[in-house]
Design an enzyme around this catalytic site. Structure first.
Site, mmCIF file in Angstrom:
data_model
loop_
_atom_site.group_PDB
_atom_site.id
_atom_site.type_symbol
_atom_site.label_atom_id
_atom_site.label_comp_id
_atom_site.label_asym_id
_atom_site.label_seq_id
_atom_site.Cartn_x
_atom_site.Cartn_y
_atom_site.Cartn_z
ATOM 1 N N LEU A 1 17.205 -82.934 -7.721
ATOM 2 C CA LEU A 1 16.533 -83.939 -8.547
ATOM 3 C C LEU A 1 17.295 -85.248 -8.418
ATOM 4 C CD1 LEU A 1 16.111 -81.984 -11.936
ATOM 5 C CD2 LEU A 1 14.651 -81.860 -9.903
ATOM 6 N N CYS A 2 16.579 -86.340 -8.222
ATOM 7 C CA CYS A 2 17.226 -87.647 -8.139
ATOM 8 C C CYS A 2 17.869 -87.997 -9.477
ATOM 9 C CB CYS A 2 16.206 -88.717 -7.784
ATOM 10 S SG CYS A 2 16.845 -90.377 -8.048
ATOM 11 N N VAL A 3 19.129 -88.373 -9.451
ATOM 12 C CA VAL A 3 19.853 -88.615 -10.698
ATOM 13 C C VAL A 3 19.287 -89.790 -11.492
ATOM 14 C CG1 VAL A 3 21.683 -89.958 -9.547
ATOM 15 C CG2 VAL A 3 22.124 -88.911 -11.767
#
Lengths: 127, 130
Positions: free
Chosen positions: B77-79
């Site tokens: 997941l993109c932070v």
């Protein structure tokens, strides 16, 4: 923070921007990918088609809709060595815009040239 | 072939995550490999372990976790997108002083560089979104 690669592999990345800047988050978050991606020393191009051409419109003001005005970042892309910005002529004209309405230097190309740009690219990310 | 996958939409609202899952599963069955699945925009919501869909519906986050467990797939997941949308792993919980985490098994949170790396390393990068 980012784990940069030193494989020496350089691919042709194309970021395709298709949506208006402020109605959805896509344009803003696409720009974040471009900025992070710039650290990877890849061959980067940006394409603006459909409502995506509005992303480059001059004099944007978001103060009354309380969203971030990220439009100034497009003119800073040069500092990140992101210099190839392509705008589709048909998308521009069908929206009553000309190159003079845009905030940055771009190359206006027609849809057949855009098609070629896409097929010549190796990693196409659509936003 | 080694595939990179980008999922740009959340679960249930949009078919992107379903299509990406079915594609990944079919690719693996055909002997291909998945370098990474990167979740961006509302796509990060696919990584919540707190979803409770009706029993007669598919469980999208669990389905990804199971596929990843069986085939050792990297689910990222993109932070930045995750922070905006309240997707939290134990590290992020501490860093941002939150009272809980909600990330599902086999998902991890990392930077956008992981997406670029997938583009560089994979033979093909495929986007699932609108």
């Amino acid at each position: 923070m980012e784990d940069e690669l030193e494989t020496g592999v350089v691919k042709k990345f194309l970021y395709v921007n298709r949506r208006a800047p402020h109605g959805t988050v896509y344009a803003h978050e696409a720009l974040e990918v471009v900025l992070i991606g710039a650290a990877f020393d890849q061959d980067v191009s940006l394409a603006f088609i459909d409502d995506g051409v509005f992303q480059l419109k001059k004099n944007q003001d978001t103060s009354e809709i309380y969203t971030k005005n990220f439009s100034k970042i497009y003119s800073a892309l040069e500092m990140y060595d992101v210099e190839k910005l392509y705008v589709e002529k048909e998308s521009l004209h069908s929206r009553g815009l000309t190159e003079d309405d845009l905030s940055v230097d771009v190359k206006v190309i027609d849809s057949s040239e855009m098609k070629k740009l896409m097929s010549d690219s190796e990693v196409v990310l659509n936003f | 072939m080694n595939f990179g996958i980008l999922v740009n939409e959340g679960p249930y609202q949009h078919q992107a995550s379903d299509s990406a899952y079915l594609f990944a599963k079919a690719a693996i069955e055909e002997g291909h490999t998945i370098f990474r699945v990167f979740f961006y925009h509302d796509g990060v919501n696919n990584g919540t372990r707190l979803a409770t869909p009706p029993q007669d519906d598919r469980h999208i986050p669990n389905r990804w976790s199971e596929l990843a467990k069986e085939n050792n797939i990297d689910l990222v997941l993109c932070v930045a997108a995750a922070q905006r949308r309240g997707m939290v792993d134990p590290d992020e919980m501490k860093r941002n002083n939150k009272d809980a985490d909600n990330i599902a098994e086999k998902f991890r949170i990392s930077g956008l560089g992981q997406l670029i790396e997938a583009g560089i390393q994979a033979d093909r990068m495929i986007t699932f979104g609108d």
